[in-house]
Structures are given as structure tokens and as C-alpha cells.
Write a protein that holds these residues in place. Sequence first.
Motif, PDB file in Angstrom:
ATOM      1  N   ILE A  95      80.808  29.030  35.986  1.00  0.00           N
ATOM      2  CA  ILE A  95      79.804  27.956  35.986  1.00  0.00           C
ATOM      3  C   ILE A  95      79.455  27.569  37.410  1.00  0.00           C
ATOM      4  O   ILE A  95      78.274  27.433  37.767  1.00  0.00           O
ATOM      5  CB  ILE A  95      80.336  26.743  35.193  1.00  0.00           C
ATOM      6  N   LEU A  96      80.470  27.376  38.246  1.00  0.00           N
ATOM      7  CA  LEU A  96      80.202  26.962  39.622  1.00  0.00           C
ATOM      8  C   LEU A  96      79.474  28.045  40.414  1.00  0.00           C
ATOM      9  O   LEU A  96      78.597  27.745  41.237  1.00  0.00           O
ATOM     10  CB  LEU A  96      81.515  26.575  40.311  1.00  0.00           C
ATOM     11  N   ALA A  97      79.813  29.305  40.154  1.00  0.00           N
ATOM     12  CA  ALA A  97      79.117  30.408  40.844  1.00  0.00           C
ATOM     13  C   ALA A  97      77.655  30.447  40.443  1.00  0.00           C
ATOM     14  O   ALA A  97      76.761  30.683  41.297  1.00  0.00           O
ATOM     15  CB  ALA A  97      79.799  31.737  40.527  1.00  0.00           C
ATOM     16  N   ALA A  98      77.347  30.207  39.161  1.00  0.00           N
ATOM     17  CA  ALA A  98      75.962  30.209  38.688  1.00  0.00           C
ATOM     18  C   ALA A  98      75.189  29.038  39.279  1.00  0.00           C
ATOM     19  O   ALA A  98      74.014  29.168  39.630  1.00  0.00           O
ATOM     20  CB  ALA A  98      75.933  30.163  37.163  1.00  0.00           C
ATOM     21  N   GLU A  99      75.837  27.893  39.390  1.00  0.00           N
ATOM     22  CA  GLU A  99      75.193  26.728  40.019  1.00  0.00           C
ATOM     23  C   GLU A  99      74.850  27.028  41.477  1.00  0.00           C
ATOM     24  O   GLU A  99      73.774  26.691  41.957  1.00  0.00           O
ATOM     25  CB  GLU A  99      76.103  25.504  39.946  1.00  0.00           C
ATOM     26  N   GLU A 100      75.800  27.648  42.174  1.00  0.00           N
ATOM     27  CA  GLU A 100      75.582  27.947  43.585  1.00  0.00           C
ATOM     28  C   GLU A 100      74.448  28.927  43.805  1.00  0.00           C
ATOM     29  O   GLU A 100      73.712  28.851  44.794  1.00  0.00           O
ATOM     30  CB  GLU A 100      76.878  28.508  44.187  1.00  0.00           C
ATOM     31  N   ALA A 101      74.270  29.852  42.837  1.00  0.00           N
ATOM     32  CA  ALA A 101      73.228  30.866  42.964  1.00  0.00           C
ATOM     33  C   ALA A 101      71.855  30.337  42.571  1.00  0.00           C
ATOM     34  O   ALA A 101      70.847  31.021  42.751  1.00  0.00           O
ATOM     35  CB  ALA A 101      73.587  32.072  42.102  1.00  0.00           C
TER      36      ALA A 101
END
Length: 383
Positions: free
Chosen positions: A376-382
Motif C-alpha cells: 500500500i505504501l509503495a503504491a501511494e509513493e508511486a
Amino acid sequence: MNTAQQSQPDFGVYIHVPFCATRCGYCDFNTYTPTEVESSHAEYLASLEKELQLAAQQPGVAEASTVFIGGGTPSLLGADGLGRVLSMVRDTFGIQTGAEVTTESNPESTDPAYFAGLLEHGFTRVSLGMQSASASVLRVLDRKHTPGRAVAAAKEALDAGFEHVNLDMIYGTPTETDDDVRRTLDAILSTGVDHVSAYSLIVEDGTAMARKIRRGELPAPQEDVYADRYEMIADTLEAAGFGWYEVSNWARPGGECQHNLLYWRGAHWWGAGPGAHSFIGDRRFWNVKRPERYNQMLAEGTLPIDGGETLTPQERHEEQVMLGLRLKEGVPRGMIGSGAEGVVEKYVAAGLLTAGERVAVTDAGRLLADGIVTDILAAEEAE
């Protein structure tokens, strides 16, 4: 303490007692045996009082809605010593009416008179380190109590009048068997406690256990064993009427640890004692570890802070998502960035998340919570 400080509803006070009679082979906490430290219990208590007096004057602190005394082995101070600590908190921060007040205790340093004394001093909850009901597992962990002592201590606490008693267990210890875990669960359920914490063994660098594993004297823990044991623990506790409310914690209704929920929900707290951590506003800071240095700084009239960091809004967000998704209640849907909607939908379709007004892991998703958060956090960052 001024009245403005009393307006904050959720504020915790944590007290770290850095003393242990012996060192367990798996432990890397900031604790000291009598041969490792020159500071006495009396010196510690005098310094702690000074820290609490200074801390209560700092901006952002509030009257305590929870107090938790941990360690180390707080029970080495005895009921009267712990009562003195609690009086210090009352006289400095103040304690809200109806606050949860917990102390950790090692079974081998307790007896019925100890628990009766805790109640008289105002404690409402006791957390006992059981770890295992297996003598062989306790030997591997270098625990000194006998398998039956934790059970007896829990019953003594309940007989004294405590409504809220926790037993800690550790699973995944090298040489542990499924039967060892079953015996531990049976012993826990025989006591009538209302809370169980179950943690997988983490072999920390620098511990005696890590050295034994490195030398081949003990087998390394296995991840698939952790998963199997976790499912056994969850199934057994939930069939007995305990509900999980955090990935590693189960309680009967009303038995949830309010102090730990305060951490997981992102509230603020002051941590007092050597090595204790605090979180106020957007600032995290921590005390010096060695009791001798702790005493010296407070004798000089200085808070014993060793370092700190200011969290950015992004770091705060990431922490809230990480901690919140370990809770059964999850996090508000609006906390998850729009860039992660596809990831959330993927895990909902797989039966690992629910996503209505709140996003939360399902029973099946508990073991994968850390990986789900990472995605989830990786998708938010991208985004």
C-alpha cells in the motif's frame, strides 16, 4: 500540572525499570543484572522522581489516561516500590479517573501479598511473562521460573481481585514442538485470564541465543513453523472466547490493553527511565540507556534525553498505516491514498482485506499484514 495540560484525553505514561535478576538468552532489552550496573534501586527511584517532575512541565504533556510500568523486571521493586512509582506519576502528570494502570511482573518475583499490595496502591492490570509451559523451552530461553509458576501467579493475581491479567507467550523457540504450544495454551486457558499476548521469537544480534545458533548449538527458527504455530494459537484462543484486536494480542470483551492501543492508534506518551522512548507532537525522543548516566544527568537538573527525531507528515502517515493495519479495527478509508486503491481492491478480492468505511486485514490477512502495508505504501509513493 496546569489545567491546560489536563484537556488532552489520551496520553500515556510509560515507566522503564531497567533491572533484572538474570539475563534471558533471547533478550536485547535495555536491562541490567546486579553485576552489570552500579546503580541501586533507591538511586533509580530518586532519579525517576526528578525526571517525572521535569517532564510534567514540558509542553504537550497531559494527565495520564494510561500508565504502564515495564522492563526489565518491575516486580523486583516490590509492591511498595511500584506504589511509590505510581504516586510519583499522580503527583506530577496526574492520573485520570478510571485510568488503566499496568505493571509487568515476572512470575518468580511475585506472591499473593505482592498482588494484594498492587491493588491497594491503585494498579488495575498485571502482565505476566509466561513464555511457555514447557520446561525444555524455558531452558532454551534461559527463563528461571518453573512451568507452573506463571499459572500460579496468574491465579494469585485473579484471586487478589485483579479483573485484568495478561499472560505473554513466545512461540517458535528452537526445539519447541506443537505439543509444547498446546500445553502452553491449555495452561493459559486454565487460569481464567482475560488477555493473551503471543509473540514469535525474534533472534536479536548480540544475544546469547544468537551466538548459540551461529555456533550450531541450536537450530535457527523457521518461518513456516511460525505461521503454523500462529494459526494454532489463534484458532485455540478464538474458540475459547478470546477475540484478536491486534495481530499478536487477544482479549475477552473489555480486556484489551488500553495503553498499547494508545501506541497503535498514534496517541502521545512520555517514557521515563533509562532508555525509555517518548512521542510528543511530531517529535520522538529517547533517554540515555545507562542508569549511571541517567542518574548523573538528573542530578544536574537535566532531562536525560539522548536523542530524537522530528517526523515528517509522510513519516507520520506511514507509521499510522503500518500500526493501524495491525489492528482489527484497521484505519479510516480516507487514510489510504488514491494511488493505493488498486492494491486495496486486489487484497479485498483475495480475502485478505475488508474495505468499507475502514480498511482492515481479515483473519486470513493477519499473517500477511506487514507485506500488505508495504504494498500500500509503495503504491501511494508511486502515485
